[in-house]
Design a protein around this motif. Structure first.
Motif, PDB file in Angstrom:
ATOM      1  N   MET A 112      -5.944  33.608 -10.502  1.00 53.95           N
ATOM      2  CA  MET A 112      -5.313  32.525  -9.729  1.00 53.95           C
ATOM      3  C   MET A 112      -4.463  31.651 -10.639  1.00 53.95           C
ATOM      4  N   SER A 113      -4.962  31.350 -11.827  1.00 49.71           N
ATOM      5  CA  SER A 113      -4.210  30.501 -12.756  1.00 49.71           C
ATOM      6  C   SER A 113      -2.914  31.160 -13.201  1.00 49.71           C
ATOM      7  N   VAL A 114      -2.972  32.427 -13.528  1.00 51.45           N
ATOM      8  CA  VAL A 114      -1.746  33.136 -13.938  1.00 51.45           C
ATOM      9  C   VAL A 114      -0.755  33.178 -12.778  1.00 51.45           C
ATOM     10  N   MET A 115      -1.257  33.453 -11.578  1.00 44.41           N
ATOM     11  CA  MET A 115      -0.388  33.476 -10.407  1.00 44.41           C
ATOM     12  C   MET A 115       0.249  32.101 -10.176  1.00 44.41           C
ATOM     13  N   LEU A 116      -0.532  31.030 -10.341  1.00 45.43           N
ATOM     14  CA  LEU A 116      -0.001  29.676 -10.150  1.00 45.43           C
ATOM     15  C   LEU A 116       1.092  29.355 -11.167  1.00 45.43           C
ATOM     16  N   VAL A 117       0.894  29.741 -12.416  1.00 44.09           N
ATOM     17  CA  VAL A 117       1.921  29.492 -13.433  1.00 44.09           C
ATOM     18  C   VAL A 117       3.179  30.295 -13.095  1.00 44.09           C
ATOM     19  N   PHE A 118       3.003  31.541 -12.655  1.00 45.78           N
ATOM     20  CA  PHE A 118       4.140  32.372 -12.247  1.00 45.78           C
ATOM     21  C   PHE A 118       4.921  31.711 -11.115  1.00 45.78           C
ATOM     22  N   THR A 119       4.207  31.251 -10.089  1.00 40.57           N
ATOM     23  CA  THR A 119       4.911  30.631  -8.962  1.00 40.57           C
ATOM     24  C   THR A 119       5.490  29.269  -9.348  1.00 40.57           C
ATOM     25  N   ALA A 120       4.843  28.573 -10.271  1.00 42.66           N
ATOM     26  CA  ALA A 120       5.384  27.286 -10.737  1.00 42.66           C
ATOM     27  C   ALA A 120       6.722  27.493 -11.437  1.00 42.66           C
ATOM     28  N   ILE A 121       6.822  28.542 -12.210  1.00 39.03           N
ATOM     29  CA  ILE A 121       8.084  28.845 -12.894  1.00 39.03           C
ATOM     30  C   ILE A 121       9.207  29.023 -11.874  1.00 39.03           C
ATOM     31  N   ALA A 122       8.880  29.620 -10.737  1.00 41.27           N
ATOM     32  CA  ALA A 122       9.894  29.806  -9.687  1.00 41.27           C
ATOM     33  C   ALA A 122      10.425  28.474  -9.178  1.00 41.27           C
ATOM     34  N   HIS A 123       9.593  27.434  -9.188  1.00 40.55           N
ATOM     35  CA  HIS A 123      10.039  26.119  -8.737  1.00 40.55           C
ATOM     36  C   HIS A 123      11.150  25.574  -9.646  1.00 40.55           C
ATOM     37  N   PHE A 124      11.123  25.958 -10.901  1.00 40.19           N
ATOM     38  CA  PHE A 124      12.134  25.487 -11.844  1.00 40.19           C
ATOM     39  C   PHE A 124      13.301  26.478 -11.955  1.00 40.19           C
ATOM     40  N   ALA A 125      13.033  27.753 -11.749  1.00 37.42           N
ATOM     41  CA  ALA A 125      14.086  28.772 -11.851  1.00 37.42           C
ATOM     42  C   ALA A 125      14.909  28.896 -10.572  1.00 37.42           C
ATOM     43  N   PHE A 126      14.288  28.629  -9.427  1.00 31.63           N
ATOM     44  CA  PHE A 126      14.959  28.792  -8.131  1.00 31.63           C
ATOM     45  C   PHE A 126      14.936  27.493  -7.340  1.00 31.63           C
ATOM     46  N   THR A 127      15.203  26.389  -8.013  1.00 34.62           N
ATOM     47  CA  THR A 127      15.108  25.069  -7.395  1.00 34.62           C
ATOM     48  C   THR A 127      15.990  24.947  -6.159  1.00 34.62           C
ATOM     49  N   LYS A 128      17.222  25.437  -6.248  1.00 29.24           N
ATOM     50  CA  LYS A 128      18.140  25.308  -5.106  1.00 29.24           C
ATOM     51  C   LYS A 128      17.552  25.969  -3.860  1.00 29.24           C
ATOM     52  N   GLY A 129      17.103  27.205  -3.992  1.00 27.12           N
ATOM     53  CA  GLY A 129      16.531  27.919  -2.857  1.00 27.12           C
ATOM     54  C   GLY A 129      15.246  27.286  -2.360  1.00 27.12           C
ATOM     55  N   MET A 130      14.440  26.780  -3.281  1.00 24.81           N
ATOM     56  CA  MET A 130      13.190  26.126  -2.881  1.00 24.81           C
ATOM     57  C   MET A 130      13.473  24.828  -2.113  1.00 24.81           C
ATOM     58  N   THR A 131      14.522  24.109  -2.509  1.00 22.54           N
ATOM     59  CA  THR A 131      14.854  22.884  -1.767  1.00 22.54           C
ATOM     60  C   THR A 131      15.303  23.209  -0.353  1.00 22.54           C
ATOM     61  N   MET A 132      15.897  24.382  -0.166  1.00 18.96           N
ATOM     62  CA  MET A 132      16.325  24.795   1.172  1.00 18.96           C
ATOM     63  C   MET A 132      15.132  25.045   2.094  1.00 18.96           C
ATOM     64  N   MET A 133      13.955  25.288   1.512  1.00 20.16           N
ATOM     65  CA  MET A 133      12.749  25.554   2.295  1.00 20.16           C
ATOM     66  C   MET A 133      12.142  24.280   2.878  1.00 20.16           C
ATOM     67  N   ILE A 134      12.617  23.143   2.413  1.00 24.53           N
ATOM     68  CA  ILE A 134      12.066  21.860   2.853  1.00 24.53           C
ATOM     69  C   ILE A 134      12.925  21.317   3.990  1.00 24.53           C
ATOM     70  N   PRO A 135      12.305  20.956   5.114  1.00 26.77           N
ATOM     71  CA  PRO A 135      13.084  20.435   6.254  1.00 26.77           C
ATOM     72  C   PRO A 135      13.903  19.193   5.874  1.00 26.77           C
ATOM     73  N   ASP A 136      14.998  18.989   6.595  1.00 27.56           N
ATOM     74  CA  ASP A 136      15.938  17.913   6.279  1.00 27.56           C
ATOM     75  C   ASP A 136      15.332  16.511   6.355  1.00 27.56           C
ATOM     76  N   PHE A 137      14.319  16.317   7.187  1.00 25.80           N
ATOM     77  CA  PHE A 137      13.761  14.970   7.336  1.00 25.80           C
ATOM     78  C   PHE A 137      12.931  14.529   6.127  1.00 25.80           C
ATOM     79  N   ILE A 138      12.657  15.436   5.208  1.00 29.62           N
ATOM     80  CA  ILE A 138      11.892  15.085   4.006  1.00 29.62           C
ATOM     81  C   ILE A 138      12.880  14.726   2.895  1.00 29.62           C
ATOM     82  N   PRO A 139      12.765  13.508   2.357  1.00 27.80           N
ATOM     83  CA  PRO A 139      13.685  13.092   1.283  1.00 27.80           C
ATOM     84  C   PRO A 139      13.249  13.655  -0.082  1.00 27.80           C
TER      85      PRO A 139
END
Length: 150
Positions: A35-62
């Protein structure tokens, strides 16, 4: 799919290593390692694919970008917290809540056909949820069994 492959692969390797070095299969420990390795892997995606990840958040969330970075940091903190005995159980419960809270973003992304890696609207769509929802449930049970119950 990649997080699942990482989770299962690391779990299998961890089981083998604990059998060799501890002369016993350590299922809970191997589950936390995976689980820890998987979490670090997915955390890296938050920094590597920030633009796409921000698109996943609805517009009403600032503060979308900041939210993506924060959730990546939360995943890294959880990966560490699963190994600190005094924080292990609370980390697991918070991680379960975190997985539940992420589900609406995944549903939103599926509805909008978001491909977070490319930052486009050419993703798999609603068919993706047939995989993602059971995967979130697996992550929840995995965390519970390897940390709280284990």
């Amino acid at each position: 799919m990649k997080p699942l492959i990482i989770l299962l692969s690391v779990f299998a390797i961890s089981l083998l290593v604990t059998k060799i070095f501890l002369d016993n299969y350590e299922f809970a420990l191997s589950g936390r390692i995976a689980m820890s390795v998987m979490l670090v892997f997915t955390a890296i995606a938050h920094f590597a694919f920030t633009k796409g990840m921000t698109m996943m958040i609805p517009d009403f969330i600032p503060y979308k970008t900041e939210t993506v970075y924060l959730t990546g940091i939360i995943e890294i903190a959880a990966a560490i917290g699963l190994f600190i005995s005094s924080f292990r159980v609370i980390t697991a419960w918070l991680l379960i809540v975190f997985f539940i809270l992420l589900l609406p973003a995944n549903i939103y992304a599926a509805i909008k056909h978001i491909d977070y890696q490319k930052g486009t609207f050419n993703g798999n769509g609603l068919a993706y949820l047939w995989f993602r929802i059971p995967l979130q449930i697996l992550f929840i049970f995995w965390t519970y069994l390897s940390t709280i119950k284990g």
